[in-house]
Design a protein around this motif. Sequence first.
Motif, PDB file in Angstrom:
ATOM      1  N   GLY A 109       7.297   2.589  26.380  1.00  0.00           N
ATOM      2  CA  GLY A 109       8.634   2.597  25.894  1.00  0.00           C
ATOM      3  C   GLY A 109       8.714   3.414  24.651  1.00  0.00           C
ATOM      4  N   LEU A 110      10.122   4.003  24.386  1.00  0.00           N
ATOM      5  CA  LEU A 110      10.184   4.818  22.898  1.00  0.00           C
ATOM      6  C   LEU A 110      10.262   3.457  21.934  1.00  0.00           C
ATOM      7  N   ASP A 111      10.612   2.134  22.500  1.00  0.00           N
ATOM      8  CA  ASP A 111      10.965   1.303  21.383  1.00  0.00           C
ATOM      9  C   ASP A 111       9.320   0.556  21.146  1.00  0.00           C
ATOM     10  N   GLU A 112       8.450   0.983  21.643  1.00  0.00           N
ATOM     11  CA  GLU A 112       7.144   0.790  21.665  1.00  0.00           C
ATOM     12  C   GLU A 112       6.185   1.563  20.575  1.00  0.00           C
ATOM     13  N   VAL A 113       6.898   2.637  20.248  1.00  0.00           N
ATOM     14  CA  VAL A 113       6.133   3.868  19.537  1.00  0.00           C
ATOM     15  C   VAL A 113       6.688   3.890  17.866  1.00  0.00           C
ATOM     16  N   LEU A 114       5.702   3.629  17.071  1.00  0.00           N
ATOM     17  CA  LEU A 114       6.218   3.753  15.736  1.00  0.00           C
ATOM     18  C   LEU A 114       5.598   5.003  15.277  1.00  0.00           C
ATOM     19  N   LEU A 115       6.709   5.737  14.634  1.00  0.00           N
ATOM     20  CA  LEU A 115       6.311   7.174  13.921  1.00  0.00           C
ATOM     21  C   LEU A 115       6.218   7.046  12.464  1.00  0.00           C
ATOM     22  N   LEU A 116       4.810   7.452  11.831  1.00  0.00           N
ATOM     23  CA  LEU A 116       4.656   7.177  10.525  1.00  0.00           C
ATOM     24  C   LEU A 116       4.795   8.612   9.811  1.00  0.00           C
ATOM     25  N   THR A 117       5.636   8.750   9.015  1.00  0.00           N
ATOM     26  CA  THR A 117       5.843  10.167   8.421  1.00  0.00           C
ATOM     27  C   THR A 117       5.763   9.977   6.694  1.00  0.00           C
ATOM     28  N   PRO A 118       4.779  10.534   6.183  1.00  0.00           N
ATOM     29  CA  PRO A 118       4.342  10.498   4.774  1.00  0.00           C
ATOM     30  C   PRO A 118       5.656  11.216   4.060  1.00  0.00           C
ATOM     31  N   ALA A 119       6.208  10.454   2.952  1.00  0.00           N
ATOM     32  CA  ALA A 119       7.405  11.250   2.094  1.00  0.00           C
ATOM     33  C   ALA A 119       6.707  10.970   0.665  1.00  0.00           C
TER      34      ALA A 119
ATOM     35  N   ARG B 131       0.771  -1.153   0.054  1.00  0.00           N
ATOM     36  CA  ARG B 131       0.070   0.165  -0.063  1.00  0.00           C
ATOM     37  C   ARG B 131       0.742   1.242   0.210  1.00  0.00           C
ATOM     38  N   ASN B 132       0.693   2.190   1.070  1.00  0.00           N
ATOM     39  CA  ASN B 132       1.747   3.297   0.882  1.00  0.00           C
ATOM     40  C   ASN B 132       2.912   3.133   1.585  1.00  0.00           C
ATOM     41  N   PHE B 133       3.477   2.019   1.572  1.00  0.00           N
ATOM     42  CA  PHE B 133       4.699   1.928   2.236  1.00  0.00           C
ATOM     43  C   PHE B 133       5.586   1.311   1.024  1.00  0.00           C
ATOM     44  N   ARG B 134       6.679   1.926   1.005  1.00  0.00           N
ATOM     45  CA  ARG B 134       7.669   1.356  -0.165  1.00  0.00           C
ATOM     46  C   ARG B 134       8.417   0.102   0.600  1.00  0.00           C
TER      47      ARG B 134
ATOM     48  N   ASP C  55      -3.274  -3.424   8.850  1.00  0.00           N
ATOM     49  CA  ASP C  55      -4.091  -4.216   7.992  1.00  0.00           C
ATOM     50  C   ASP C  55      -3.107  -5.422   7.467  1.00  0.00           C
ATOM     51  N   VAL C  56      -1.895  -5.325   7.670  1.00  0.00           N
ATOM     52  CA  VAL C  56      -1.134  -6.492   7.145  1.00  0.00           C
ATOM     53  C   VAL C  56      -1.115  -7.620   8.096  1.00  0.00           C
ATOM     54  N   ASN C  57      -1.484  -7.356   9.361  1.00  0.00           N
ATOM     55  CA  ASN C  57      -1.857  -8.458  10.206  1.00  0.00           C
ATOM     56  C   ASN C  57      -3.194  -9.068   9.963  1.00  0.00           C
ATOM     57  N   ARG C  58      -4.127  -8.125   9.478  1.00  0.00           N
ATOM     58  CA  ARG C  58      -5.565  -8.820   9.113  1.00  0.00           C
ATOM     59  C   ARG C  58      -5.380  -9.499   7.980  1.00  0.00           C
ATOM     60  N   PHE C  59      -4.724  -8.978   6.904  1.00  0.00           N
ATOM     61  CA  PHE C  59      -4.381  -9.784   5.688  1.00  0.00           C
ATOM     62  C   PHE C  59      -3.836 -11.076   5.772  1.00  0.00           C
TER      63      PHE C  59
ATOM     64  N   SER D  33      -3.744   2.650   9.585  1.00  0.00           N
ATOM     65  CA  SER D  33      -4.712   1.397   9.319  1.00  0.00           C
ATOM     66  C   SER D  33      -4.053   0.345   8.538  1.00  0.00           C
ATOM     67  N   ASN D  34      -3.343   0.840   7.405  1.00  0.00           N
ATOM     68  CA  ASN D  34      -2.759   0.114   6.301  1.00  0.00           C
ATOM     69  C   ASN D  34      -1.784  -0.845   6.888  1.00  0.00           C
ATOM     70  N   LEU D  35      -0.963  -0.122   8.068  1.00  0.00           N
ATOM     71  CA  LEU D  35       0.181  -1.042   8.742  1.00  0.00           C
ATOM     72  C   LEU D  35      -0.855  -2.077   9.578  1.00  0.00           C
TER      73      LEU D  35
END
Lengths: 395, 186
Positions: free
Chosen positions: A337-347, A27-30, A55-59, A51-53
Amino acid sequence: MARARGNGRPGDGHISRITRLELENWRNFRRVDIQTEGRVFLVGPNASGKSNLLDVNRFLRDIVAVGGGFRAAVERRGGVSTIRNLAARRNPHVGIKVTLGGEAGQPAWTYALEFGRTRQGHPEVKREEVTRDGKTIVARPDADDERDPARLSQTFLEQVNVNRAFRQVADFLLSVRYLHIVPQLVRDPDRSVGRSNDPYGGDFLEQVAGTQVQTRRARLRRIREALEVAVPQLQDLELDHDARGAPHLRGKYEHWRPQGAWQSEADFSDGTLRLMGLLWASMDGSGPLLLEEPEQSLHPEVVRYIPQMLGRLQVRRSRQIWVSTHSPALLEDPDIGLDEVLLLTPASEGTEVRQAADVEEVSTLLAGGATLADAVLPQTRPRGVEQLAFFPGGR
Amino acid sequence: MDEAVLRRLCEHVGSSLGAVHVKGGKPRLLQRLGGYNEAARFGPWAVLVDLDQDRECVVDFVRHWLPNPAEHMRFRVCVRQVESWLLADREQLSAFLAVPRATVPHDPDRCGHAKHEMVKLARRSTRRAVREEMVPRPRSGRPTGPAYSARLIEFARERWRPDVACERSESLQRCVARLAELTAPS
């Protein structure tokens, strides 16, 4: 599958969680390559792909699910061309690889799937690989696939007669649960028609009704106790059936009448319904739980305690929890924890995903006394958001 | 967690909390202190904050942030963190964390960093859940584990005995006395 034993701890051979997720052209992840802990908080602007991320698990679950399968899972999402990232170039295929395990002594599994389409436009497996502790269990395409390419319309993962050597992986993926309760759907009187395992809660009441009586009573009691703080007027909670046999939740509210007043879910507030759904889902099942913005319609003071609740749940039931969120109150929890947080940045080439632990600015801000919400939300703030204030244009 | 502790203390002195303003971080709370102090001219207010490593001396700290306390304001500073008050009930805490009692510090008010002390204790626990909930993972970048607060809230609400803790912590004793003044009919 391996069931929880007495103290709620899973038995041998149980897989606790996804420890690493690699994606290509999803999807929107290269390209994504991230480590994941017991709790995973996804933070990003609107339309960044949270949601797309999830969705990988749901897929993956849809591939294993009864009545599912690889082809159905792809087609339900609009086909390969919809799933594939628009910026995909060198490799025209979609790739997913999960590493599973999580605890010392557990075997580490990997499952990798790469797919594209045939000339006729049907989804086709290009590569499927399973390893256990580094040893290859499955590597496709194999000689049989070469002889009979039609086999590539299915994964081994979905086939009970060939996935025996890695059944634990299939069972684990099947245990994924997704929850995004939409109160309007729960209340909808026609909700039960044709829905099952509806992530939006359309069949929430049927699920509750379908649970064994004792388990159900115990869970409803625990939900009521947990709600004591957030909804103190609620004195009792039970399941009931109407004349047509459709299940309803009934809550007894403290009221000016001495006996209190019974109300059905149609009268529950959005927040109460969503919180009930969240609590129910947390007790139901043992696999990864995917929660879409659990903060919606809840008071910030209630939201503040969601991470702690999920932290306990994750430790005590050895269950991985994925949460997408925009909520400052949720992210203010000092124990995330900082290792528990994922930051999504559109590019321009698709959304980038980084662990907050790898973003130096975040750790620096925290060291200076900022909360995680202070440090992280500005990173995901949409650019030029102030333009919204000028809507509508004209004079 | 601070809220749970304060709630227990209020019960202890025979009172109860009204509206609670949780401010998510000391800097934000201190920013709003002026407003609370203003409100405390008309009714009882208790503000609880950790001293942490800010200053050497509580008196300095209070003078700096609240030079003119209102009549009904009780501004209490934990030395140095609220955990030290919980550490002061050694018997209950060691049972709760499943650690030997001898490992719980004798003089909690002198703990330079009570939060570290609490995590250090949890690390020694014979119970896996205590360790996993309270001790941070190496890469977490945080001093505490994922459900550290939930554990201590549970302890504060259900096991902790303020009267016993007062015997070991002078700072807690003073806090209880000041809270009692608020509720005493004047």
